[in-house]
Design an enzyme around this catalytic site. Structure first.
Site, PDB file in Angstrom:
ATOM      1  N   GLY A 228      41.311  39.219  38.809  1.00  0.00           N
ATOM      2  CA  GLY A 228      41.414  39.671  40.183  1.00  0.00           C
ATOM      3  C   GLY A 228      40.530  40.849  40.517  1.00  0.00           C
ATOM      4  O   GLY A 228      40.253  41.098  41.695  1.00  0.00           O
ATOM      5  N   GLU A 229      40.057  41.566  39.509  1.00  0.00           N
ATOM      6  CA  GLU A 229      39.247  42.755  39.779  1.00  0.00           C
ATOM      7  C   GLU A 229      37.754  42.487  39.585  1.00  0.00           C
ATOM      8  O   GLU A 229      36.972  42.606  40.519  1.00  0.00           O
ATOM      9  CB  GLU A 229      39.713  43.914  38.891  1.00  0.00           C
ATOM     10  CG  GLU A 229      41.129  44.374  39.237  1.00  0.00           C
ATOM     11  CD  GLU A 229      41.552  45.592  38.457  1.00  0.00           C
ATOM     12  OE1 GLU A 229      40.799  46.584  38.440  1.00  0.00           O
ATOM     13  OE2 GLU A 229      42.640  45.565  37.853  1.00  0.00           O
TER      14      GLU A 229
END
Length: 348
Positions: free
Chosen positions: A157-158
């Site tokens: 997600g990052e």
């Protein structure tokens, strides 16, 4: 510590009263100048040395060292890596995307956005002065800057979730990195050395010589009378019981919502799933426990809290009074406290 103990139990009304009494006593100790309770030496940043001075503060807050010693070759390597989007899977996101140095070491978004528009589910804390911290991330899950560097790069997600094998390969494709790592590390480009270079660079991002630090060092006219009055309010209300030390915070954990249900009242965008993900102990009682943030350079890092819910410093101070101290701080005192907090902005 008392605050940690309080955060680990379900507080009955009686326990809340006891908690408030303890916080009040701590604030009175600071306000009355009972310095032996608070005295502690300035500590060094990991991998650095405090330059030519050992200051024992008679206040619950200590100044940031004016200089520290770091390997400049590693600092330069870490600088390149920190700003390099090739550390993300699709070459679009760097560490600086969420920790921009021209935005107080944050992205000034309520919830940070990762690669391909992914919602990270949390507000990015400032990277400035991270080298003085003993725990990292809102849940304290990383014990060092080197360990913290593992998370974002390998998080889908990052930054896309690349393997460290792929990270080493991409970094090794650039001659500037090959030469730099050969000069600074005997074994060249490795996952450990990449994380080390990133950590050394972040330790270089300290912000010394804030007006309040000058005041602590004896320059009484370094801050205004309003800022001095705000500091007195900061201590007398009990804010200093959690926000003290060199970073004016960053050294303990606390439940958000001792005197009320912050999450129910505020409609926080942090979901129950996110709260579980950031609960490092997996204990239900720790679901609302977060690392107390540093207040250094706080005027540069809005919006505030782990969820970015309060958009202004004025609002954040009032919410802290309401949910952490059980008081409604009058606007006059809020304004004075903001004057004090403004004096915590150091030299970037």
């Amino acid at each position: 510590m008392v605050s940690r103990l309080i955060s680990r139990v379900r507080l009955s009304r009686f326990k809340k009263i006891v908690a408030l009494a303890i916080l009040f006593c701590l604030a009175v100790l600071a306000a009355l100048g009972l310095t032996q309770f608070w005295q502690r030496p300035v500590t060094e940043a990991p991998g650095s040395a405090v330059a030519a001075e050992t200051i024992i503060s008679t206040e619950p807050i200590q100044p940031i060292p004016l200089s520290i010693e770091l390997d400049q070759g590693k600092v330069q390597l870490g600088d390149l890596l920190f700003h390099d989007p090739r550390l993300s899977a699709d070459n679009t996101v760097s560490c600086a995307t969420c920790h921009a140095l021209d935005k107080g070491g944050t992205d000034r978004k309520a919830l940070s956005i990762g690669m391909a528009g992914g919602n990270t589910g949390i507000n990015s804390p400032t990277v400035f002065n991270a080298g003085f911290m003993h725990r990292f991330n809102w849940d304290g899950s990383a014990e060092s800057l080197e360990e913290q560097a593992k998370g974002p790069i390998t998080s889908v997600g990052e930054m896309g979730g690349m393997s460290w094998q792929d990270v080493v390969r991409k970094v090794g494709e650039e001659s500037e990195y090959r030469e730099g790592f050969a000069e600074s590390y005997n074994d060249g480009i490795t996952p450990e050395n990449i994380r080390d270079a990133l950590a050394v660079f972040q330790r270089s991002l300290y912000t010394p010589n804030a007006p309040f630090d000058q005041y602590l060092r004896g320059q009484k006219d370094a801050i205004s009378d309003e800022a001095k009055a705000g500091y007195d309010r900061f201590k007398s209300y009990g804010c200093v019981s959690c926000h003290q030390g060199m970073l004016v915070g960053g050294n303990m954990f606390q439940t958000l919502g001792i005197f009320g249900d912050y999450f129910a009242d505020r409609g926080t965008p942090i979901t129950e799933k996110d709260l579980g993900r950031y609960n490092v102990t997996n204990n239900e009682l720790d679901k609302h426990v977060f690392k107390v943030p540093t207040l250094r350079n706080i005027t540069l890092t809005s919006p505030y809290f782990h969820d970015g819910n309060p958009k202004t410093l004025d609002e954040a101070i009032k919410l802290m009074g309401q949910y952490q101290l059980g008081v409604n701080i009058p606007q006059e005192d809020v304004d004075l406290i903001m004057q004090f907090l403004q004096s915590l902005t150091g030299e970037i």
